[in-house]
Design an enzyme around this catalytic site. Structure first.
Site, PDB file in Angstrom:
ATOM      1  N   SER A 171       8.807  20.032  -2.385  1.00 24.38           N
ATOM      2  CA  SER A 171       9.454  21.308  -2.107  1.00 24.38           C
ATOM      3  C   SER A 171       8.521  22.490  -2.386  1.00 24.38           C
ATOM      4  O   SER A 171       7.413  22.518  -1.877  1.00 24.38           O
ATOM      5  CB  SER A 171      10.740  21.373  -2.924  1.00 24.38           C
ATOM      6  OG  SER A 171      11.630  22.241  -2.311  1.00 24.38           O
ATOM      7  N   HIS A 177      17.049  16.399   0.590  1.00 20.79           N
ATOM      8  CA  HIS A 177      15.948  17.060  -0.095  1.00 20.79           C
ATOM      9  C   HIS A 177      15.788  16.483  -1.508  1.00 20.79           C
ATOM     10  O   HIS A 177      16.569  16.816  -2.410  1.00 20.79           O
ATOM     11  CB  HIS A 177      16.311  18.553  -0.150  1.00 20.79           C
ATOM     12  CG  HIS A 177      15.222  19.445  -0.623  1.00 20.79           C
ATOM     13  ND1 HIS A 177      14.129  19.743   0.143  1.00 20.79           N
ATOM     14  CD2 HIS A 177      15.053  20.108  -1.797  1.00 20.79           C
ATOM     15  CE1 HIS A 177      13.339  20.577  -0.518  1.00 20.79           C
ATOM     16  NE2 HIS A 177      13.872  20.807  -1.707  1.00 20.79           N
TER      17      HIS A 177
HETATM   18  C1  GTR Z   1      14.619  26.342  -1.719  1.00 24.82           C
HETATM   19  C2  GTR Z   1      13.606  27.053  -0.885  1.00 24.82           C
HETATM   20  C3  GTR Z   1      12.650  26.073  -0.287  1.00 24.82           C
HETATM   21  C4  GTR Z   1      12.194  25.002  -1.250  1.00 24.82           C
HETATM   22  C5  GTR Z   1      13.228  24.632  -2.292  1.00 24.82           C
HETATM   23  C6  GTR Z   1      12.721  23.928  -3.555  1.00 24.82           C
HETATM   24  O1  GTR Z   1      15.573  27.191  -2.241  1.00 24.82           O
HETATM   25  O2  GTR Z   1      14.268  27.758   0.097  1.00 24.82           O
HETATM   26  O3  GTR Z   1      11.559  26.759   0.281  1.00 24.82           O
HETATM   27  O4  GTR Z   1      11.007  25.349  -1.861  1.00 24.82           O
HETATM   28  O5  GTR Z   1      13.922  25.725  -2.752  1.00 24.82           O
HETATM   29  O6  GTR Z   1      11.632  24.209  -4.047  1.00 24.82           O
HETATM   30  O7  GTR Z   1      13.491  23.104  -4.069  1.00 24.82           O
END
Ligand code: GTR
Length: 411
Positions: free
Chosen positions: A249, A390
């Site tokens: 991420s 995610h």
């Molecule tokens: C989210 C963000 C992403 C990603 C994520 C993370 O809120 O929009 O770009 O980086 O966080 O790091 O878990």
């Protein structure tokens, strides 16, 4: 009438039909309009051109490394994981000042006399969050409050131990003969918009805010990964020529920029890195430049805000970030349900970086079309899309190691 943006502009694009038309720069065409002639021309002319654009307009320029590497091994055991592994905890000074900020690196190594290839990955909640090893020091830097994870009043409690362990299959990594080195990203720069008062920035600027082309937090975290690498390269237990930069991420964005800025990283693996990571910005699919700069104003350099709602004017896009890593192995990993990170945009970045790999005489991405879910393409420039959301899962690590076996370990 309210002065809010028209609804259309604030709508998140989740449909291919809504992706705007866009033009991607050819990474093999120089600023003067001529083709890159050969590997030397790439290395001396075109690569620096691309690099400078990312530095000035996206992540911001970071300062040089401290003059010398100063560190203290705080704790060491050869009896971790029931005697299976070595554990080292090292405090690395981030500046030449002994009272300055410190990066606490936790290292696990399989028991062998040979130096081992090692994954270096920053973590989100402190080293103690990755497993239940009671010997690991709790983080002392500022943490994001999260009761479930054991963070209260921005401080770690014992409950933090192992709270992120599903993302860190340490024994599996050790059993495959790899080392794992990890550090808390907040040791380098706390992840909130504090005007760069805390963390590493003020030590280099005399307290002044970074200029529009100077390092935001992602560049600072990447710079911190290089400081960890400084240490790992002089550690005889680690094969310093086989350290893989990995991150998930926002830390996947960081892992990519670390690989681009520091060619000592043998390979790079980004997991669900999305906007400002592996995904093409110009597609504006899911998270956009404007959204990321609005929600996280400290991540990129201020110049990047020029492209809010104006991605088409970007002088670079993220395929060129991957091209900066060439010819070193790079694996881009997406997750099917993580549409915010634009899996297709991540695939397309790899695809459009592939000609640079081939130009430099190595294998590029062995897929013209986006592969099906759970059909990993583990070529030297690789791409995987996993089922699910995610996250980082043991199956992801299995693929990282399969990729590293093929492109890092034996080389
Ligand atoms: C989210 C963000 C992403 C990603 C994520 C993370 O809120 O929009 O770009 O980086 O966080 O790091 O878990």
């Amino acid at each position: 009438m309210s002065s809010a943006l028209p609804a259309q502009q604030d709508k998140v694009i989740y449909d291919e039909a809504d992706v705007p038309g866009y033009f991607l720069q050819d990474p093999l065409l120089k600023g003067d309009g001529h083709d890159v002639k050969d590997a030397e021309d790439w290395e001396k002319v075109r690569r620096p051109e691309i690099f400078k654009l990312f530095e000035d307009m996206v992540y911001g320029k970071a300062p040089p490394a401290p003059e010398k590497i100063h560190f203290k091994v705080k704790e060491s055991s050869d009896e971790a994981y029931d005697g299976k592994a070595k554990r080292r905890q090292v405090a690395i000074q981030l500046t030449d000042d002994p009272d300055g900020p410190v990066l606490n690196l936790l290292i696990y190594l399989p028991k062998t006399d040979q130096p081992v290839p090692t994954f270096l990955a920053l973590n989100f909640y402190g080293n103690a969050s990755i497993n239940n090893d009671p010997a690991v020091f709790l983080p002392t830097s500022w943490l994001r409050d999260n009761k479930e994870k054991g963070v209260e009043n921005h401080k770690a409690t014992e409950k933090l131990r192992g709270s992120s362990s599903s993302r860190w299959p340490v024994e599996m990594i050790l059993d495959k003969g790899y080392g794992l080195a990890t550090a808390y990203y907040g040791d380098i720069d706390p992840d909130f918009d504090d005007g760069f008062e805390n963390g590493i920035h003020p030590f280099f600027s005399g307290g002044a805010k970074p200029k529009p082309s100077e390092w935001g937090s992602i560049a600072a975290w990447a710079w911190g990964m290089s400081r960890a690498l400084d240490y790992l390269q002089q550690d005889k237990e680690v094969d310093g020529s086989k350290v893989i930069s990995m991150g998930h991420s926002r830390l996947g964005k960081t892992a990519l920029w670390a690989g681009a800025t520091d060619s000592r990283f043998a390979a790079v693996i980004s997991n669900n890195s999305g906007c400002g990571g592996a995904a093409l910005s110009k597609r504006a699919f899911g998270e956009t430049v404007k959204r990321i700069n609005t929600n996280f104003p400290h991540w990129f350099c201020d110049n990047f805000t020029q492209y809010n709602d104006w991605e088409k004017a970007l002088p670079v896009d993220q395929h060129e970030l991957i091209a900066l890593i060439a010819p070193r192995p790079c694996l881009v990993c997406s997750a099917e349900e993580d549409r915010w990170a634009d899996p297709r945009g991540e695939f397309l970045s790899a695809k459009h970086a592939s000609p640079v790999y081939e130009f430099l005489g190595v294998e590029g991405l062995k897929a013209d079309e986006m592969p099906a879910v759970d059909q990993p393409v583990l070529s030297r420039l690789g791409y995987v899309i996993r089922a699910g959301g995610h996250d980082v899962k043991p199956i992801d690590w299995q693929r990282y190691m399969e990729f590293a076996d093929a492109h890092v370990r034996g080389k």
